[in-house]
Design a protein around this motif. Sequence first.
Motif, PDB file in Angstrom:
ATOM      1  N   ARG A   1     -35.934  -0.596  25.868  1.00 44.07           N
ATOM      2  CA  ARG A   1     -36.997  -1.064  24.976  1.00 44.07           C
ATOM      3  C   ARG A   1     -37.107  -0.222  23.714  1.00 44.07           C
ATOM      4  O   ARG A   1     -37.102  -0.750  22.595  1.00 44.07           O
ATOM      5  CB  ARG A   1     -38.310  -1.022  25.777  1.00 44.07           C
ATOM      6  N   ARG A   2     -37.220   1.091  23.827  1.00 44.49           N
ATOM      7  CA  ARG A   2     -37.384   1.967  22.658  1.00 44.49           C
ATOM      8  C   ARG A   2     -36.055   2.226  21.954  1.00 44.49           C
ATOM      9  O   ARG A   2     -35.967   2.143  20.727  1.00 44.49           O
ATOM     10  CB  ARG A   2     -38.023   3.299  23.075  1.00 44.49           C
ATOM     11  N   ARG A   3     -35.008   2.546  22.715  1.00 43.90           N
ATOM     12  CA  ARG A   3     -33.723   2.854  22.084  1.00 43.90           C
ATOM     13  C   ARG A   3     -33.141   1.623  21.398  1.00 43.90           C
ATOM     14  O   ARG A   3     -32.474   1.731  20.356  1.00 43.90           O
ATOM     15  CB  ARG A   3     -32.745   3.399  23.133  1.00 43.90           C
ATOM     16  N   GLY A   4     -33.372   0.436  21.957  1.00 41.58           N
ATOM     17  CA  GLY A   4     -32.887  -0.776  21.321  1.00 41.58           C
ATOM     18  C   GLY A   4     -33.503  -0.978  19.947  1.00 41.58           C
ATOM     19  O   GLY A   4     -32.808  -1.287  18.969  1.00 41.58           O
ATOM     20  N   TRP A   5     -34.822  -0.778  19.857  1.00 46.15           N
ATOM     21  CA  TRP A   5     -35.487  -0.893  18.563  1.00 46.15           C
ATOM     22  C   TRP A   5     -35.036   0.206  17.607  1.00 46.15           C
ATOM     23  O   TRP A   5     -34.918  -0.023  16.390  1.00 46.15           O
ATOM     24  CB  TRP A   5     -37.004  -0.829  18.744  1.00 46.15           C
TER      25      TRP A   5
END
Length: 453
Positions: free
Chosen positions: A99-103
């Motif tokens: 979720r965070r690393r993708g963004w």
Amino acid sequence: MTAPDATASATEKPSPSWRESLAVYTQPRVLIVLFLGFSSGLPLALSGSTLLVWMRESGVDLGTIGLFALVGTPYTLKFLWAPLVDALHVPLFTRAFGRRRGWLLFSQLLLIISILLLALTDPARSPFYCALGALLVATMSSTQDIVVDAFRVESLPESEQAAGMASYVAAYRIGMLVSTAGALFIVSGFEGTGIPRSSAWMWGYVVMAALVLIGTITALAATEPEQSARAEAATQADTAFARVVHAAVGAFSEFLSRKDALAALAFVVLFKFTDAFSGTMTAPFVIDLGFTRNDYAAIVKGVGLAATLIGGFAGGFVARRYPLAASLWIGGVVQALANLTFSWLAVVGTNQWALALAICAENFTSAIGTVIFVAYLSALCQNPLHTATQYALLTALAAVGRTYLSSGAGFVAKSVGWPMFFVICVLVAIPSLMLLTWLQKRGHFEQLGPVRV
């Protein structure tokens, strides 16, 4: 910094030794946050002060340069899409990296493309396309900031939050130094090889785009925060629309239900306005006074960085030593009065020692005000369920002074001259100090409780 404690601890924990205090800065999670801080600080000046130097050297008039403060609009409005970053998935990226690393990776990819597009513009011949490119850079940069703030809060345990914040701020400043002094030296280096000035600026921005890869490599090396993974699992059954509504409505309604919420928000907008109003015109002022591009790079951004870091430690001392309201008074007054050193410099003229003194005074006091101001913003974000969105809202409001209220600074400087302009910069601090007085009398700071820095 951490949010204020709801209740005081019954017993004090023993203070860590110097070795333990220093060892926390070598923890992998803290190092990840450090490099992400560099990635966050790098693009800000590319649509700000560095771009203003490029424009002034290209012959753009002061009025137009002042209006370019408006390209910082995304930093003001980023709270509008912060819930989207919290709630939505990026196709392919979220599934592959989390979720965070993708963004993070998605925003950094778009940031690189935006900087390259800005590099291809000509401020003198096509100011509209230059403004559009700068606007894209600011949008992608502010989106990255939203993700990095959330990643920092979720990935670091409480024992590493302070070290992570300190590392982030220091690396952020270094990133800004690279995109200001570093970029200007790179442009001068390209010019020294015989490349025309316009092409030298283009290649300077290409190098800056390549440096964003430091953040990309960091995001690839990091691991997804456990809190983010748990939140993803807990909301897996909800629709995308429901997740966005929950993140947005909860954050805003909880904040606005507080006593004197609107006055507090107005204070957030105005506290750093004195810095923003003068900072918008610092680069054109130094160039107009007769200093060279390398003088600006070495003194304004080189010596200024050292003053900023020392001022940061001083601000931390003030925040620990005095109550929050008293600390805000100290920070608000000293950061305003420091503008008078620029009025003095305008009278002295082209003198490198005078420039160094004025820059050191301004950066030192500004850093004191910034550290204390961030302590106040942290104190306002008391609900852990909405910290990311509320912090995005507050930092976006803090950017209003830099983006909108300071957009007419160029016209003011053109009308009254440089010495009087910086006197006016002192006077614009008065409304924030009046609000501070009112909030104190209303018991605003007692409601926030003690703030641990």
